[in-house]
Design a protein around this motif. Structure first.
Motif, PDB file in Angstrom:
ATOM      1  N   TYR A 178      15.015  -4.743   8.121  1.00 38.91           N
ATOM      2  CA  TYR A 178      14.368  -3.472   8.453  1.00 38.91           C
ATOM      3  C   TYR A 178      14.010  -3.437   9.934  1.00 38.91           C
ATOM      4  O   TYR A 178      13.431  -4.374  10.458  1.00 38.91           O
ATOM      5  CB  TYR A 178      13.097  -3.289   7.621  1.00 38.91           C
TER       6      TYR A 178
ATOM      7  N   THR B 174       0.835  -1.185   0.000  1.00 39.07           N
ATOM      8  CA  THR B 174       0.000   0.000   0.000  1.00 39.07           C
ATOM      9  C   THR B 174       0.878   1.245   0.000  1.00 39.07           C
ATOM     10  O   THR B 174       2.046   1.186   0.396  1.00 39.07           O
ATOM     11  CB  THR B 174      -0.958  -0.003   1.212  1.00 39.07           C
ATOM     12  N   ASP B 175       0.321   2.355  -0.457  1.00 37.68           N
ATOM     13  CA  ASP B 175       1.025   3.635  -0.414  1.00 37.68           C
ATOM     14  C   ASP B 175       0.896   4.228   0.975  1.00 37.68           C
ATOM     15  O   ASP B 175      -0.102   4.042   1.655  1.00 37.68           O
ATOM     16  CB  ASP B 175       0.417   4.618  -1.427  1.00 37.68           C
ATOM     17  N   THR B 176       1.893   4.983   1.374  1.00 39.66           N
ATOM     18  CA  THR B 176       1.820   5.703   2.637  1.00 39.66           C
ATOM     19  C   THR B 176       1.413   7.146   2.360  1.00 39.66           C
ATOM     20  O   THR B 176       1.333   7.571   1.216  1.00 39.66           O
ATOM     21  CB  THR B 176       3.182   5.693   3.364  1.00 39.66           C
TER      22      THR B 176
ATOM     23  N   GLY C 127      10.660   1.719  10.625  1.00 40.72           N
ATOM     24  CA  GLY C 127       9.497   1.523   9.767  1.00 40.72           C
ATOM     25  C   GLY C 127       8.861   0.158   9.892  1.00 40.72           C
ATOM     26  O   GLY C 127       7.951  -0.178   9.132  1.00 40.72           O
TER      27      GLY C 127
ATOM     28  N   LYS D  41       6.608   6.348  -0.715  1.00 36.63           N
ATOM     29  CA  LYS D  41       6.898   5.258   0.225  1.00 36.63           C
ATOM     30  C   LYS D  41       5.836   4.168   0.081  1.00 36.63           C
ATOM     31  O   LYS D  41       4.652   4.454  -0.039  1.00 36.63           O
ATOM     32  CB  LYS D  41       6.903   5.760   1.668  1.00 36.63           C
ATOM     33  N   LYS D  42       6.282   2.918   0.118  1.00 38.16           N
ATOM     34  CA  LYS D  42       5.388   1.767   0.060  1.00 38.16           C
ATOM     35  C   LYS D  42       5.502   0.972   1.344  1.00 38.16           C
ATOM     36  O   LYS D  42       6.567   0.895   1.952  1.00 38.16           O
ATOM     37  CB  LYS D  42       5.745   0.854  -1.107  1.00 38.16           C
ATOM     38  N   THR D  43       4.393   0.362   1.770  1.00 37.12           N
ATOM     39  CA  THR D  43       4.356  -0.472   2.964  1.00 37.12           C
ATOM     40  C   THR D  43       3.861  -1.859   2.605  1.00 37.12           C
ATOM     41  O   THR D  43       2.839  -1.994   1.936  1.00 37.12           O
ATOM     42  CB  THR D  43       3.439   0.153   4.040  1.00 37.12           C
TER      43      THR D  43
ATOM     44  N   THR E 175       7.526  -0.350   6.287  1.00 32.21           N
ATOM     45  CA  THR E 175       7.533   0.733   5.308  1.00 32.21           C
ATOM     46  C   THR E 175       8.946   0.836   4.759  1.00 32.21           C
ATOM     47  O   THR E 175       9.907   1.012   5.514  1.00 32.21           O
ATOM     48  CB  THR E 175       7.106   2.065   5.950  1.00 32.21           C
TER      49      THR E 175
ATOM     50  N   MET F  35       3.993  -5.087   9.587  1.00 34.88           N
ATOM     51  CA  MET F  35       4.114  -4.062   8.556  1.00 34.88           C
ATOM     52  C   MET F  35       5.554  -3.573   8.475  1.00 34.88           C
ATOM     53  O   MET F  35       6.231  -3.452   9.494  1.00 34.88           O
ATOM     54  CB  MET F  35       3.224  -2.858   8.863  1.00 34.88           C
TER      55      MET F  35
END
Length: 152
Positions: free
Chosen positions: A90, A52-54, A93, A59-61, A80, A78
């Motif tokens: 990661y 999904t977009d943030t 995020g 930025k994508k999540t 990001t 999740m």
């Protein structure tokens, strides 16, 4: 008479073969989402993954979302991505939640979580994760986290 028997036997064998092929594909789960919180193991029987977009442009999540088989807990992982969608480790995020659907117990959120994405593209993602979850008062170690999801 023998021809009719032979024809019936052939149809039955072909029918059994075709139905067995369908059952084999139903046995393999397409998504996996499991982890251990302290001493309790959690396994999602209904798992979805999506990108999904943030709110922040560009930025994508990746979201891995699941429910345990008794509908007792909702699990969500999740991450990001800081720049592009890619494999890697990661912490910034990254988030994890475990919530009691029936609200009989306090839910847990990540205090620290590390997500290692080992494979990702537009159709699937997989990796592992670990960290510490807290309910505000109690902190518990999260270990043995793994996911493999189809992305929708």
């Amino acid at each position: 008479m023998r021809i009719k028997l032979l024809l019936a036997a052939t149809i039955a064998i072909v029918g059994l073969g075709l139905s067995a092929c369908n059952k084999k594909t139903d046995l393999a789960p397409s998504s996996i989402f499991t982890f251990k919180l302290d001493t309790i193991s959690y396994h999602s029987n209904s798992t979805e993954g999506y990108l999904t977009d943030t709110i922040e442009a560009g930025k994508k999540t990746l979201v891995v979302d699941g429910v345990t088989n008794n509908f007792g807990y909702h699990m969500e992982l999740m991450v990001t991505f800081p720049d592009s969608i890619r494999v890697g480790s990661y912490e910034a995020g990254a988030e994890m939640t475990l919530m009691d659907i029936q609200q009989k117990a306090v839910g847990y959120v990540s205090k620290t979580i590390k997500i290692n994405i080992t494979s990702i593209n537009s159709k699937h993602a997989e990796g592992n994760f670990s960290g510490v979850l807290t309910n505000g008062d109690i902190e518990k170690p999260l270990t043995d986290g793994t996911f493999k999801v189809e992305i929708y």
